[in-house]
Design a protein around this motif. Sequence first.
Motif, PDB file in Angstrom:
ATOM      1  N   ALA B  99       0.834  -1.205   0.000  1.00  0.00           N
ATOM      2  CA  ALA B  99       0.000   0.000   0.000  1.00  0.00           C
ATOM      3  C   ALA B  99       0.867   1.253   0.000  1.00  0.00           C
ATOM      4  CB  ALA B  99      -0.910  -0.006   1.220  1.00  0.00           C
ATOM      5  N   PHE B 100       2.082   1.138   0.550  1.00  0.00           N
ATOM      6  CA  PHE B 100       2.961   2.300   0.596  1.00  0.00           C
ATOM      7  C   PHE B 100       4.388   1.865   0.881  1.00  0.00           C
ATOM      8  CE2 PHE B 100       3.540   2.165   5.156  1.00  0.00           C
ATOM      9  CZ  PHE B 100       2.339   1.746   5.687  1.00  0.00           C
ATOM     10  N   LEU B 101       5.311   2.795   0.639  1.00  0.00           N
ATOM     11  CA  LEU B 101       6.698   2.633   1.056  1.00  0.00           C
ATOM     12  C   LEU B 101       7.069   3.921   1.759  1.00  0.00           C
ATOM     13  CD1 LEU B 101       9.702   1.154  -0.885  1.00  0.00           C
ATOM     14  CD2 LEU B 101       9.931   3.257   0.400  1.00  0.00           C
ATOM     15  N   LEU B 102       7.326   3.815   3.046  1.00  0.00           N
ATOM     16  CA  LEU B 102       7.650   4.984   3.868  1.00  0.00           C
ATOM     17  C   LEU B 102       9.129   4.936   4.197  1.00  0.00           C
ATOM     18  CD1 LEU B 102       6.825   7.414   5.613  1.00  0.00           C
ATOM     19  CD2 LEU B 102       6.149   5.810   7.398  1.00  0.00           C
ATOM     20  N   GLU B 109       3.805  12.415  12.193  1.00  0.00           N
ATOM     21  CA  GLU B 109       2.712  12.849  11.294  1.00  0.00           C
ATOM     22  C   GLU B 109       2.758  12.057   9.985  1.00  0.00           C
ATOM     23  OE1 GLU B 109       3.409  15.593  14.384  1.00  0.00           O
ATOM     24  OE2 GLU B 109       4.849  14.960  12.848  1.00  0.00           O
ATOM     25  N   ASP B 110       3.986  11.856   9.446  1.00  0.00           N
ATOM     26  CA  ASP B 110       4.135  11.045   8.231  1.00  0.00           C
ATOM     27  C   ASP B 110       3.544   9.667   8.475  1.00  0.00           C
ATOM     28  OD1 ASP B 110       7.524  12.185   7.454  1.00  0.00           O
ATOM     29  OD2 ASP B 110       5.563  12.972   6.845  1.00  0.00           O
ATOM     30  N   PHE B 111       3.900   9.097   9.600  1.00  0.00           N
ATOM     31  CA  PHE B 111       3.490   7.740   9.930  1.00  0.00           C
ATOM     32  C   PHE B 111       1.978   7.665   9.987  1.00  0.00           C
ATOM     33  CE2 PHE B 111       5.067   3.721  10.937  1.00  0.00           C
ATOM     34  CZ  PHE B 111       4.372   3.146  11.990  1.00  0.00           C
ATOM     35  N   GLN B 112       1.359   8.608  10.645  1.00  0.00           N
ATOM     36  CA  GLN B 112      -0.117   8.637  10.753  1.00  0.00           C
ATOM     37  C   GLN B 112      -0.760   8.738   9.380  1.00  0.00           C
ATOM     38  OE1 GLN B 112      -0.714  11.870  13.606  1.00  0.00           O
ATOM     39  NE2 GLN B 112      -1.908  10.473  14.862  1.00  0.00           N
ATOM     40  N   ARG B 113      -0.186   9.591   8.537  1.00  0.00           N
ATOM     41  CA  ARG B 113      -0.759   9.819   7.214  1.00  0.00           C
ATOM     42  C   ARG B 113      -0.716   8.531   6.385  1.00  0.00           C
ATOM     43  NH1 ARG B 113       2.454  13.625   5.784  1.00  0.00           N
ATOM     44  NH2 ARG B 113       3.540  12.644   4.063  1.00  0.00           N
ATOM     45  N   PHE B 114       0.405   7.820   6.462  1.00  0.00           N
ATOM     46  CA  PHE B 114       0.530   6.596   5.667  1.00  0.00           C
ATOM     47  C   PHE B 114      -0.352   5.486   6.228  1.00  0.00           C
ATOM     48  CE2 PHE B 114       3.687   6.840   2.272  1.00  0.00           C
ATOM     49  CZ  PHE B 114       4.201   8.109   2.484  1.00  0.00           C
ATOM     50  N   LEU B 115      -0.426   5.396   7.542  1.00  0.00           N
ATOM     51  CA  LEU B 115      -1.244   4.349   8.144  1.00  0.00           C
ATOM     52  C   LEU B 115      -2.722   4.570   7.866  1.00  0.00           C
ATOM     53  CD1 LEU B 115       0.318   3.562  11.629  1.00  0.00           C
ATOM     54  CD2 LEU B 115       0.400   2.232   9.537  1.00  0.00           C
TER      55      LEU B 115
END
Lengths: 169, 119
Positions: B99-102, B109-115
């Motif tokens: 679904a994504f590559l972080l 905030e990045d983490f929350q957005r991707f999750l």
Amino acid sequence: MPLIPPAAKIPLPIQEVLAEFFIDLLGKGAAASKTRELKLQPQTESKYVVAVYEDNYERVGAVCISELLMAAVGGAALVMAAPSILPEVVAAEKLPENLLDNYKEVVNILCSVLNTPNTPHLRLAAIHAFPDEEMGQEVWEVLDRPSNRRDFEITVEGYGGGKLSILAR
Amino acid sequence: MKILVVDDSKAMRMIVIRNLRQAGFGDATVLEADNGLIGLETARSEAPDLILCDWNMPEMSGIEFLKALRAEGDETAFGFVTSESTPAMRDQAIDAGAAFLLAKPFSAEDFQRFLAKVA
């Protein structure tokens, strides 16, 4: 046989980028400021940690030198270990294996500040807790005659900090 | 909710789990694995709702793990959290079913957005 392109110059991060890197990675306040050059000599025992970054052709693209205390701070802060362990590390002048393992993760991820869409991709190739001739001539060439370098004093909230230098081929 | 965190670095697993709690997943059951092979075995036995996985690992890499999972018909939500990130890796990850590559380091905030994309 495909031609190997000439090694490209690696852009180095400014202090604001480095501070943001540590803030994001460690989840706590951090600051970076410019400082005097770190000079490394062979057989300086374990007072420094040297991280070597290579490109896809296994050429050294950049080197990061960290003072012992910086490596200890990074390794401890990464896992939220108690800062009280740091004076022991300084007194012993040696980085315990667990902190070195943690700091390896820090300098591995630090590679992200060296990679841009327009320059060759670098990855962490090696980390040396005992800077010496075994690092190889190519690493020493970058240490002795970098095309560019930036030297920083890093501070991490609650832990203190130390010097970290990034040198480009 | 059950979340599987796969990374060969114990320190990085701790950071991902810390970020999960900060992102509001404090009630989730978190499982850990230190390579893709153990990750695959854990996914089969525990049926997590979400897998967060590093890319470079011994025994079985993250992308190999994801491909093996999808080959078995397992559509568990999967995201890469990795120190090395190139456009080619992102494309490979999405093509394989991530679904994504972080990229590390990431802010809370990045983490929350991707999750939010998957959970």
